[in-house]
Design an enzyme around this catalytic site. Structure first.
Site, PDB file in Angstrom:
ATOM      1  N   LYS A  94       0.843  -1.210   0.000  1.00  0.00           N
ATOM      2  CA  LYS A  94       0.000   0.000   0.000  1.00  0.00           C
ATOM      3  C   LYS A  94       0.875   1.255   0.000  1.00  0.00           C
ATOM      4  CE  LYS A  94      -3.793  -2.505   1.954  1.00  0.00           C
ATOM      5  NZ  LYS A  94      -4.393  -3.137   3.105  1.00  0.00           N
ATOM      6  N   GLN A 150      -5.070  -2.007   9.262  1.00  0.00           N
ATOM      7  CA  GLN A 150      -4.893  -3.324   8.651  1.00  0.00           C
ATOM      8  C   GLN A 150      -5.521  -4.405   9.538  1.00  0.00           C
ATOM      9  OE1 GLN A 150      -3.404  -3.879   5.530  1.00  0.00           O
ATOM     10  NE2 GLN A 150      -4.217  -5.930   5.828  1.00  0.00           N
ATOM     11  N   ASP A 163     -11.399   2.471   3.690  1.00  0.00           N
ATOM     12  CA  ASP A 163     -11.830   1.073   3.553  1.00  0.00           C
ATOM     13  C   ASP A 163     -13.355   0.990   3.418  1.00  0.00           C
ATOM     14  OD1 ASP A 163     -10.019  -0.970   3.290  1.00  0.00           O
ATOM     15  OD2 ASP A 163      -9.552  -1.089   5.434  1.00  0.00           O
TER      16      ASP A 163
END
Ligand code: NDP
Length: 310
Positions: free
Chosen positions: A55, A99, A122
């Site tokens: 990422k 994460q 997200d």
């Protein structure tokens, strides 16, 4: 081997999206806005470390800033919450990604709920989930958003068609079903208690597999001509399993011999591809789209936060 004409090429579509995001970032940079993604990693799970590094690398490639916050595995709820609060109020930060999975002892929902919905790249915050359900999305979960981009850019018509999603997770299955519904498909959502799954999936003109079970979707689950999207991702390290999944496929065996593992999905691609009308490969299908959409969401968050049309 899959007939090339049937392939839904996620790698190609992902690189188109990344190029578009890089253009957007350049335009934003010209007016003094350089989108920034902050990624929070708790613990030392090797797979999570790989995802987090990729990422950061992709952000840099597209001209975005990124910061990675690595915390020890024994970090408590309060400490992690305090970091989220700090990132929420830091005006330099456009996107926050925690994460998953988080270590035992940390409640993921409480942490994800704490992220400012405007920075929730997200798309997991209840506000973003609700907005998606109401058909006025802000930030949409990356994997299902990527599947929609793939279908759109590959010219797959969804209006009025029968779509079946296998898997009802908050991350993939549920938002996937909602996006298909808003695109005017007639949607069925299946899960582990669905009776006679194959009879339901055989109704699908568009079949999305997000089950988390290696090669579960075999030929008997698919109707001729169906569009099959395989979200699943599994690392196969057993040679016998690889030989069973890809009989006579020298390329796969060579990859296995080189790396000691190959990736496969939730679909038994070898046996389903001859029946399907179109199909995503694994790797090179949905995987590359997820990170491309994360980048798109970060650029979108940067614009939305500054009141710019996205
Ligand atoms: P989860 O494990 O959270 O959810 C799996 C879903 O599948 C559940 O709803 C479960 O039902 C259902 N299910 C499990 N077994 C069966 C079965 N035998 N029959 C019918 N339904 C079943 O997985 P995720 O949604 O997080 O991920 C799904 C897959 O996608 C995984 O392989 C994952 O690795 C992959 N993935 C890939 C990404 C990418 O970027 N390519 C990103 C995210 C995920 P129930 O709810 O009843 O338990």
């Amino acid at each position: 081997m899959i007939d090339e004409n049937k392939l839904l090429n996620g790698t190609k579509v992902a690189s188109e999206i990344r190029a578009e995001v890089a253009d957007e970032v350049r335009e934003l940079s010209d007016i003094g806005i350089r989108p920034r993604l902050d990624v929070v990693l708790v613990g030392d799970d090797p797979a999570s470390q790989v995802y987090v590094r990729s990422k950061a690398k992709t952000s840099a490639e597209l001209g975005m800033r990124s910061e990675t916050h690595i915390l020890p595995a024994d970090t408590g709820q309060a400490e992690l919450g305090a970091l989220i609060d700090r990132l929420n109020t830091d005006d330099e930060v456009d996107g926050i990604l925690v994460q998953l999975p988080l270590p035992r002892g940390v409640d993921s929902s409480t942490i994800l709920d704490r992220i400012d919905p405007a920075k929730d790249v997200d798309g997991f915050h209840p506000i973003n989930v609700g907005r998606l359900q109401q058909g006025r999305p802000l930030l949409v979960p990356c994997t299902p958003a990527g599947v929609m981009e793939l279908l759109r850019r590959e010219g797959i018509d969804l209006k009025g068609r029968r779509a079946v999603v296998v898997g009802r997770s908050d991350i993939v299955g549920k938002p996937m079903a909602m996006l298909l519904l808003h695109a005017h498909a007639t949607v069925t959502l299946c899960h582990s208690r669905t009776r006679d799954l194959a009879s339901v999936t055989r109704e699908a003109e568009i079949l999305i597999a997000a089950v988390g079970q290696r090669a579960l979707i075999g030929a008997e689950f698919v109707s001729p001509g169906a569009v099959v999207v395989d979200v699943g991702m599994h690392r196969v390290t057993d040679r016998d399993v690889v030989e069973h999944l890809y009989p006579g496929n020298e390329k796969k065996m060579a990859a296995f011999d080189k790396r000691g593992a190959v990736l496969c999905g939730d679909v038994d691609t070898t046996r389903v591809a001859p029946i399907a009308g179109r199909i995503t490969p694994v790797p090179g299908g949905v995987g590359p789209l997820t990170i491309a959409m994360l980048m798109a969401n970060t650029a979108r968050a940067a614009k939305l936060r500054r009141g710019r049309p996205s």
